[in-house]
Design a protein around this motif. Sequence first.
Motif: not given
Length: 386
Positions: A25, A29-34, A37, A343, A346
């Motif tokens: 995961w 993962a590419e989004r900050e919320w991922e 989490t 990761k 961003p």
Amino acid sequence: MPGNGLPKRAAAVAIPALAFAGLAWLLGAEREWEIVTILVGFLAVLVVLDRTQPGRAVAAACRAERSVANATAVIATLVVLWTFREEHFALLMVATVALSATACVGLNIQMAFGGIANFAAAAFFTLGAYTAAVLTGHTALPHLLVLAAGGAVTSVLGLVLLLPVLRTRGHYVALVTIAFGLLLRNLLEVNDTFGGPQGMKIPAFAPFGFDFGTITSIAGIEVSFYLPYALAAAALFGMAFLAARCLELSWIGIAIDAVRTDPIAASTFGLSPARWKATAFLIGNAMIGVAGALYGMMNGFVNPNGAGFGESLTLISIVVLGGLGNLWGTVAASAVVLALPEKLQPIQEYRLLIFAAVVIAILRFRPGGLLPRPLRVLGSRDGVEA
């Protein structure tokens, strides 16, 4: 008993599978919320395993069923690699984590088993890469032998460092290894034979004539050229893990442990502290050098910057964060130290802040590291506390 064996095996399967699922995961993962989490979930799992009775029972079950947990980890690794078979960056990170973990297995043998504080690990890692550069560029030696030569050269040159190391104690050992790393880096920078500050190019790894740099498909399925490197790096870690585990459980490992724990008491029983510390140091250097050779061939070049003090501190931080003496801890800590900052790209403004907060939180609430090394109990089934 059979009634107790099944739940233990289930736990030994679930924990490694969950860990590698989290790694997969994180890689995707590419989004900050991922990312946030994953971090929160990771820390929550650590708290549960460390602070609750069911969590401690699960951790004990994994230790009791090591073979099941190890087999699950191997299968999970292959699944992760095949899942990201076309992703260059993800496979590069997996290979980097595996090779760093391999080097840290060698560093664990030196620090956790032998009690030698080696602050020049990155220098020996870079020496392995330079050995690969020289041998692949000027000889026709098979590349598998080049890897072995990388380990042999770092072990032999480690003898130069052993002389002052074995005659010093405590923090003076760290100072000697720091000085060696700085000296080696400066020597490589001013030596034009080895490319000076620009370094040297290294051909791609090509065992048995299969050039990893040209592989783009397997059985008609498109794959990244980093997939063979990731598989080779994982296999190399597996061999280092197995060798270190056999060493730990052998009479050699017992002798090294005894010398580290109390050199004076060990010497009264006929154990030579100098001999066994040297053994741990040379074996650890061999693993570091082999990992460095493969890393250099994967990247295609090597330069003196890799031998810096900062890079050695990174390897030491992986060993300490993962848990001194715990071999699987090097994998978890390598993912945290190497993959996590990448990761967090961003969110550049908070990347280092979040990374530092995670490391501090782990060391604050789990000072023994992510996976502390169990206490050795002589006479038990596997040589460590169940």
